[in-house]
Enzyme design. Structure first.
Site, mmCIF file in Angstrom:
data_model
loop_
_atom_site.group_PDB
_atom_site.id
_atom_site.type_symbol
_atom_site.label_atom_id
_atom_site.label_comp_id
_atom_site.label_asym_id
_atom_site.label_seq_id
_atom_site.Cartn_x
_atom_site.Cartn_y
_atom_site.Cartn_z
ATOM 1 N N ARG A 181 0.832 -1.204 0.000
ATOM 2 C CA ARG A 181 0.000 0.000 0.000
ATOM 3 C C ARG A 181 0.869 1.258 0.000
ATOM 4 O O ARG A 181 0.656 2.172 -0.788
ATOM 5 C CB ARG A 181 -0.939 -0.013 1.209
ATOM 6 C CG ARG A 181 -2.283 -0.670 0.961
ATOM 7 C CD ARG A 181 -2.185 -2.115 0.446
ATOM 8 N NE ARG A 181 -3.487 -2.751 0.346
ATOM 9 C CZ ARG A 181 -4.034 -3.472 1.319
ATOM 10 N NH1 ARG A 181 -3.386 -3.664 2.476
ATOM 11 N NH2 ARG A 181 -5.217 -4.014 1.137
ATOM 12 N N ASP B 267 -0.429 -6.151 -3.907
ATOM 13 C CA ASP B 267 -1.834 -5.847 -3.643
ATOM 14 C C ASP B 267 -2.379 -5.044 -4.818
ATOM 15 O O ASP B 267 -1.678 -4.826 -5.813
ATOM 16 C CB ASP B 267 -2.005 -5.095 -2.320
ATOM 17 C CG ASP B 267 -3.298 -5.497 -1.611
ATOM 18 O OD1 ASP B 267 -4.381 -5.212 -2.160
ATOM 19 O OD2 ASP B 267 -3.230 -6.108 -0.529
ATOM 20 N N HIS C 161 -7.128 -9.036 -4.489
ATOM 21 C CA HIS C 161 -6.048 -8.078 -4.207
ATOM 22 C C HIS C 161 -4.982 -8.123 -5.308
ATOM 23 O O HIS C 161 -3.783 -8.118 -5.025
ATOM 24 C CB HIS C 161 -5.417 -8.370 -2.845
ATOM 25 C CG HIS C 161 -6.305 -8.023 -1.680
ATOM 26 N ND1 HIS C 161 -6.533 -6.722 -1.294
ATOM 27 C CD2 HIS C 161 -7.012 -8.802 -0.831
ATOM 28 C CE1 HIS C 161 -7.353 -6.717 -0.245
ATOM 29 N NE2 HIS C 161 -7.667 -7.967 0.054
ATOM 30 N N ASP D 146 -7.590 -13.941 0.673
ATOM 31 C CA ASP D 146 -8.655 -13.252 1.395
ATOM 32 C C ASP D 146 -9.398 -12.267 0.490
ATOM 33 O O ASP D 146 -8.903 -11.882 -0.569
ATOM 34 C CB ASP D 146 -8.077 -12.501 2.598
ATOM 35 C CG ASP D 146 -7.103 -11.406 2.181
ATOM 36 O OD1 ASP D 146 -6.274 -11.679 1.290
ATOM 37 O OD2 ASP D 146 -7.169 -10.291 2.724
ATOM 38 N N GLU D 147 -10.560 -11.853 0.944
ATOM 39 C CA GLU D 147 -11.301 -10.729 0.386
ATOM 40 C C GLU D 147 -11.332 -10.750 -1.149
ATOM 41 O O GLU D 147 -10.880 -9.836 -1.822
ATOM 42 C CB GLU D 147 -10.708 -9.407 0.884
ATOM 43 C CG GLU D 147 -10.839 -9.241 2.395
ATOM 44 C CD GLU D 147 -10.257 -7.937 2.890
ATOM 45 O OE1 GLU D 147 -10.754 -7.400 3.891
ATOM 46 O OE2 GLU D 147 -9.262 -7.454 2.295
ATOM 47 N N TRP E 2 -7.323 -13.885 10.988
ATOM 48 C CA TRP E 2 -7.372 -12.433 11.099
ATOM 49 C C TRP E 2 -8.760 -11.884 11.418
ATOM 50 O O TRP E 2 -8.881 -10.800 11.991
ATOM 51 C CB TRP E 2 -6.850 -11.790 9.803
ATOM 52 C CG TRP E 2 -7.778 -11.815 8.639
ATOM 53 C CD1 TRP E 2 -7.933 -12.828 7.739
ATOM 54 C CD2 TRP E 2 -8.694 -10.787 8.231
ATOM 55 N NE1 TRP E 2 -8.876 -12.496 6.787
ATOM 56 C CE2 TRP E 2 -9.361 -11.234 7.067
ATOM 57 C CE3 TRP E 2 -9.004 -9.514 8.720
ATOM 58 C CZ2 TRP E 2 -10.316 -10.476 6.397
ATOM 59 C CZ3 TRP E 2 -9.963 -8.757 8.058
ATOM 60 C CH2 TRP E 2 -10.607 -9.235 6.915
ATOM 61 N N TYR F 51 -4.208 -5.664 15.141
ATOM 62 C CA TYR F 51 -3.988 -4.854 13.943
ATOM 63 C C TYR F 51 -3.536 -3.474 14.423
ATOM 64 O O TYR F 51 -4.335 -2.685 14.930
ATOM 65 C CB TYR F 51 -5.280 -4.743 13.122
ATOM 66 C CG TYR F 51 -5.430 -5.818 12.074
ATOM 67 C CD1 TYR F 51 -4.993 -7.124 12.305
ATOM 68 C CD2 TYR F 51 -6.023 -5.542 10.847
ATOM 69 C CE1 TYR F 51 -5.131 -8.100 11.338
ATOM 70 C CE2 TYR F 51 -6.170 -6.524 9.880
ATOM 71 C CZ TYR F 51 -5.722 -7.805 10.123
ATOM 72 O OH TYR F 51 -5.858 -8.781 9.169
ATOM 73 N N ASP G 294 -2.659 -0.904 12.828
ATOM 74 C CA ASP G 294 -3.154 0.283 12.130
ATOM 75 C C ASP G 294 -4.374 0.857 12.844
ATOM 76 O O ASP G 294 -4.743 2.012 12.619
ATOM 77 C CB ASP G 294 -3.477 -0.032 10.668
ATOM 78 C CG ASP G 294 -4.345 -1.271 10.497
ATOM 79 O OD1 ASP G 294 -4.055 -2.285 11.161
ATOM 80 O OD2 ASP G 294 -5.307 -1.238 9.705
ATOM 81 N N GLU H 55 -2.334 1.547 4.635
ATOM 82 C CA GLU H 55 -3.152 2.477 3.854
ATOM 83 C C GLU H 55 -3.003 3.915 4.369
ATOM 84 O O GLU H 55 -2.959 4.850 3.576
ATOM 85 C CB GLU H 55 -4.632 2.070 3.893
ATOM 86 C CG GLU H 55 -4.953 0.827 3.093
ATOM 87 C CD GLU H 55 -4.929 -0.441 3.934
ATOM 88 O OE1 GLU H 55 -5.609 -1.400 3.562
ATOM 89 O OE2 GLU H 55 -4.216 -0.465 4.977
#
Length: 551
Positions: A152, A181, A252, A318-319, A391, A416, A418, A468
């Site tokens: 990121r 990503d 991603h 993931d995602e 996660w 996490y 962040d 991010e």
């Protein structure tokens, strides 16, 4: 017995006769016995630089630091265990293996005081003294990790090397390097040069959360050559840290598709028009389930294996939005050919393919807890060596452990980093739940509901630094520290149950540890709140109120 403000706190500390202090001086020698040569190099390069002492090789009976591997100690405490004894005759660091000697040397550095963490001496009058002490210590977990998201926001190579030193100072032994990503591809791949020529750069960057109206209009990017990464791996290995690479698939992946449009779902979208993504969230542009895509990523991973000796290779998993697959005739044809019931099984087909491919080459796939999903793969379809990074809470890790898979716990609600450190308007770009220093200190990687056999599947834990809203090293420091010091103690030391932990005692030791972080140049969050220059007024975050659900 005084714990000497050590972080992580060791298993045992006791005084040894005679009373007084042991002084290191110009005549102090290092006797490096077989297997400890790398630790001796590290001591000369770091402690030698800070103290100005030569620490020459030698075996002077009255003034020496003895480094030795002790197999008997290894049988009792494991290869990362160590014993540090300072008495009237010598300083002796014995380890169950060379890693144990190295962790003992880290404790020795802490005992010398904060000035031992500088890169050059700060005064000729400094006395380099050690207490007369015997310390025995060993880690609770074999995986004590930190994820560094360089996809990121790119962190130049010297910043990664600096972070390896910070991990080593806290006895952390895994760097999970998130290399790809939607927003950037960071590893040179000789066979596919467009991955870095195109995929490593984006035209601009969203400032703050994706709902923010602000943009940084400067192009952003960068990548590591394979020689850069080999240097990082070697630098880490000298510090007994394993670098685990992550190459994300099948989601991603927009940066890869921007570089090589044929990797995307060309029958659904004009992939040739895609660029490296400049905002945050989950891109709808995912890999196409074609033989060409599989072969492409096999070739990428072949070069990854050549650069990274880690037994683990992380493939994300993931995602992954399914909308393009649902609309794609090619994806439906693949599902029919493979006998897959739906798009969830198609994602599992992707994961299962690379799980097998890595296992055939003697490596172990790691993936986020979504790799447990999908009817054909799921838990039953994963190879024995597949490891789950849990996660979305602990539930995925619990299911994986009960099914006989190894687990790394990294629940977003707890580790996490962040996520914001305090409530209030002063926290820069506030993301997620409030996770204070004390919250992190009370994290335990082993869920209480696991049996002893199931709990043995928990390799350890990992604190994740998703970048991010961390655009540079100073922001990274602010989010990581001091919480990373608390995390390090939770994965090294055999602490009581979370509610019974002595957080005031930890805070007292942290008061001394801040001076070490100052000497290392870490731009940490002060206990009283951010400095004015650490704030980001007007940059939109995404705070979530209330206590995070422990799921």
């Amino acid at each position: 017995m005084d714990d000497f403000d050590l972080i992580p706190v060791p298993l045992s500390v006791r005084a040894v006769p005679p009373s007084g202090r042991y002084v290191l001086d110009e005549e102090t020698r290092i006797e490096a016995r077989p297997g400890t040569e790398g630790v001796a190099r590290w001591l000369r390069a770091t402690v030698g630089a800070a103290t100005g002492l030569p620490l020459d090789p030698g075996d002077d009976d009255d003034n020496r630091i003895v480094l030795a591997v002790d197999p008997a100690l290894g049988r009792r405490l494991g290869p990362e265990g160590y014993r540090l004894v300072v008495d009237g005759h010598a300083v002796r660091v014995d380890g169950g293996g060379s890693a144990g000697v190295f962790w003992g040397a880290q404790t020795l550095r802490q005992l010398l005081g904060p000035a031992a963490f500088r890169r050059a001496p700060i005064g000729s009058g400094t006395a380099w003294e050690l207490p007369m002490v015997a310390i025995e210590d060993a880690p609770r977990f074999v995986w004590r990790g930190v994820l560094l998201d360089v996809a990121r926001h790119f962190l130049p190579k010297d910043g990664v090397l600096r972070y390896l030193d910070l991990l080593a100072a806290h006895k952390l032994n895994v760097l999970h390097l998130h290399l790809t990503d939607d927003q950037g591809w960071r590893m040179e791949v000789h066979r596919y040069p467009e991955l870095t020529r195109t995929g490593a750069w984006r035209a601009r960057t969203k400032l703050g959360h994706r709902a923010s109206p602000l943009w940084d209009e400067r192009p952003h990017g960068g990548y590591y050559t394979q020689d850069d990464l080999r240097e990082i791996v070697a630098y880490a290995a000298e510090r007994h840290i394993t670098v685990v690479p992550e190459i994300d698939l099948p989601g991603h992946s927009q940066a890869a598709i921007a570089a090589y449009p044929e990797l995307g779902n060309t029958d659904v979208v004009d992939t040739a028009a895609l660029t490296v993504w400049d905002t945050w969230g989950i891109s709808p542009n995912v890999l196409a389930p074609t033989d060409h895509t599989l072969a492409f990523y096999e070739n990428v991973l072949t070069e990854v294996l050549d650069v990274f000796p880690s037994p683990f290779v992380h493939i994300g998993g993931d995602e992954c939005p399914k909308d393009q697959w649902k609309a794609s005739p090619a994806a439906r044809a693949r599902m029919a050919a493979e006998g897959l019931a739906d798009e969830d099984e198609l994602q599992s087909w992707f994961i299962r393919h690379f799980d097998r491919w890595l296992a055939e080459r003697g490596r172990r796939m790691a993936g986020w807890d979504e790799i447990l999903e999908g009817g054909l793969a799921g838990l039953a379809g994963l190879s024995e060596g597949a490891t789950v990074s849990s996660w979305r809470g602990c539930a995925g890790g619990i299911a994986a452990a009960r099914a006989g898979h190894d687990v790394v716990m990294c629940p977003e609600q707890q580790v996490y980093l962040d996520h914001r450190q305090a409530p209030g308007a002063d926290e820069p770009v506030p993301i997620g739940y409030v996770r204070t220093l004390e919250d992190v200190y009370r994290f335990d990687p082993v869920p209480a509901e696991l049996t002893e056999t199931e709990a043995a599947r928990i390799l350890g834990a990992q604190a994740n630094l998703w970048t991010e809203v961390m655009e540079d090293q100073r922001r990274l420091d602010y989010q990581a520290f001091p919480r990373l010091a608390a995390f390090a103690e939770t994965v090294w030391s055999p602490l009581p149950a979370p509610a019974a932990r002595d957080h005031p005692a930890f805070e007292r030791r942290m008061a001394a540890h801040y001076a070490r972080l100052d000497a290392l140049g870490v731009d940490y969050r002060p206990p009283g709140g951010p400095h004015p220059w650490q704030r980001r007024p007007g940059v939109l975050g995404r705070p979530i109120e209330g206590a995070p659900p422990i799921v």
